[in-house]
Design a protein around this motif. Sequence first.
Motif, PDB file in Angstrom:
ATOM      1  N   SER A 166       0.807  -1.219   0.000  1.00 12.70           N
ATOM      2  CA  SER A 166       0.000   0.000   0.000  1.00 12.70           C
ATOM      3  C   SER A 166       0.843   1.273   0.000  1.00 12.70           C
ATOM      4  O   SER A 166       0.519   2.248  -0.685  1.00 12.70           O
ATOM      5  N   GLY A 167       1.941   1.273   0.780  1.00 10.42           N
ATOM      6  CA  GLY A 167       2.789   2.465   0.835  1.00 10.42           C
ATOM      7  C   GLY A 167       3.412   2.778  -0.504  1.00 10.42           C
ATOM      8  O   GLY A 167       3.400   3.930  -0.965  1.00 10.42           O
ATOM      9  N   LEU A 168       3.947   1.769  -1.146  1.00 13.37           N
ATOM     10  CA  LEU A 168       4.563   1.951  -2.468  1.00 13.37           C
ATOM     11  C   LEU A 168       3.517   2.315  -3.504  1.00 13.37           C
ATOM     12  O   LEU A 168       3.768   3.114  -4.415  1.00 13.37           O
ATOM     13  N   LEU A 169       2.329   1.749  -3.369  1.00 12.02           N
ATOM     14  CA  LEU A 169       1.246   2.023  -4.326  1.00 12.02           C
ATOM     15  C   LEU A 169       0.837   3.491  -4.270  1.00 12.02           C
ATOM     16  O   LEU A 169       0.545   4.099  -5.306  1.00 12.02           O
ATOM     17  N   VAL A 170       0.815   4.061  -3.075  1.00 11.66           N
ATOM     18  CA  VAL A 170       0.467   5.475  -2.932  1.00 11.66           C
ATOM     19  C   VAL A 170       1.492   6.348  -3.655  1.00 11.66           C
ATOM     20  O   VAL A 170       1.136   7.284  -4.376  1.00 11.66           O
ATOM     21  N   LEU A 171       2.776   6.014  -3.480  1.00  9.59           N
ATOM     22  CA  LEU A 171       3.841   6.769  -4.136  1.00  9.59           C
ATOM     23  C   LEU A 171       3.758   6.622  -5.652  1.00  9.59           C
ATOM     24  O   LEU A 171       3.840   7.616  -6.393  1.00  9.59           O
ATOM     25  N   ILE A 172       3.550   5.400  -6.123  1.00  9.69           N
ATOM     26  CA  ILE A 172       3.427   5.139  -7.559  1.00  9.69           C
ATOM     27  C   ILE A 172       2.211   5.872  -8.122  1.00  9.69           C
ATOM     28  O   ILE A 172       2.253   6.424  -9.232  1.00  9.69           O
ATOM     29  N   SER A 173       1.121   5.898  -7.373  1.00 12.95           N
ATOM     30  CA  SER A 173      -0.108   6.565  -7.820  1.00 12.95           C
ATOM     31  C   SER A 173       0.120   8.064  -7.994  1.00 12.95           C
ATOM     32  O   SER A 173      -0.374   8.674  -8.943  1.00 12.95           O
ATOM     33  N   LEU A 174       0.887   8.647  -7.070  1.00 15.67           N
ATOM     34  CA  LEU A 174       1.176  10.076  -7.155  1.00 15.67           C
ATOM     35  C   LEU A 174       2.022  10.381  -8.391  1.00 15.67           C
ATOM     36  O   LEU A 174       1.736  11.329  -9.135  1.00 15.67           O
ATOM     37  N   VAL A 175       3.061   9.558  -8.588  1.00 16.31           N
ATOM     38  CA  VAL A 175       3.927   9.740  -9.770  1.00 16.31           C
ATOM     39  C   VAL A 175       3.117   9.548 -11.043  1.00 16.31           C
ATOM     40  O   VAL A 175       3.235  10.313 -12.006  1.00 16.31           O
ATOM     41  N   TYR A 176       2.270   8.526 -11.040  1.00 16.33           N
ATOM     42  CA  TYR A 176       1.407   8.246 -12.205  1.00 16.33           C
ATOM     43  C   TYR A 176       0.501   9.431 -12.509  1.00 16.33           C
ATOM     44  O   TYR A 176       0.333   9.825 -13.668  1.00 16.33           O
ATOM     45  N   LEU A 177      -0.095  10.013 -11.470  1.00 16.94           N
ATOM     46  CA  LEU A 177      -1.000  11.144 -11.656  1.00 16.94           C
ATOM     47  C   LEU A 177      -0.271  12.328 -12.286  1.00 16.94           C
ATOM     48  O   LEU A 177      -0.781  12.960 -13.220  1.00 16.94           O
TER      49      LEU A 177
END
Length: 211
Positions: A166-177
Amino acid sequence: MEEKLQFVPSLKDAFAIGMKNLVPIVLSVLLWLVTVWIPYVNVGTTIALATLPVKLSKGEMISPMFIFESKYRHCMGEYFILQAVITSAISVAFLFMIIPAIVLSLSWMLAVYLLVGKGMNWALCLSESNRLMMGYKLKAFFLKFVVGFVLFLAYYILFQILSDASGLLVLISLVYLLVSVCVMLSVDAVIYRELVLSEDKVEEAKPEEAL
């Protein structure tokens, strides 16, 4: 005459423009967030971000400070009228089984950019955008749809792979956005460049040809 909005070249240009200006765009958004509470200034910065493809279309590295340029505040009256007309018309068009709303939104997609890029009044922006998009609405729709779909698919795959982290997913989601915003803005920049700036070059070349 060179064909406009060729899919592969346009896609490559959009990605290149987006990656080149990723950091400046992110910084521009952060500056907007910091100053959005300041009356009057927030109008100009909001218009600047909304019309960012005009800047990106020139292929130059942008400066995050551009959002504070006075020209964006000076056109706020025309901007508000234009947005009100577009929003109202598309809302009514949605009542007619959605398709007319999509066509209308594509016909007028350049209107806000012309307001800033060309300094036209709101009414002329609508008619000129409709003229420029004539014959290119399907190409523009297909380009934006494919880019949006690829971005969504990429995120879906990442979500499935990283669903347990979940922690990495949040970071990846921000970069993706951030990357997605840059790429989608760049798609509009390419469309503006191909349909507006290319026509300007043709007009500028005419006097030389006449000589």
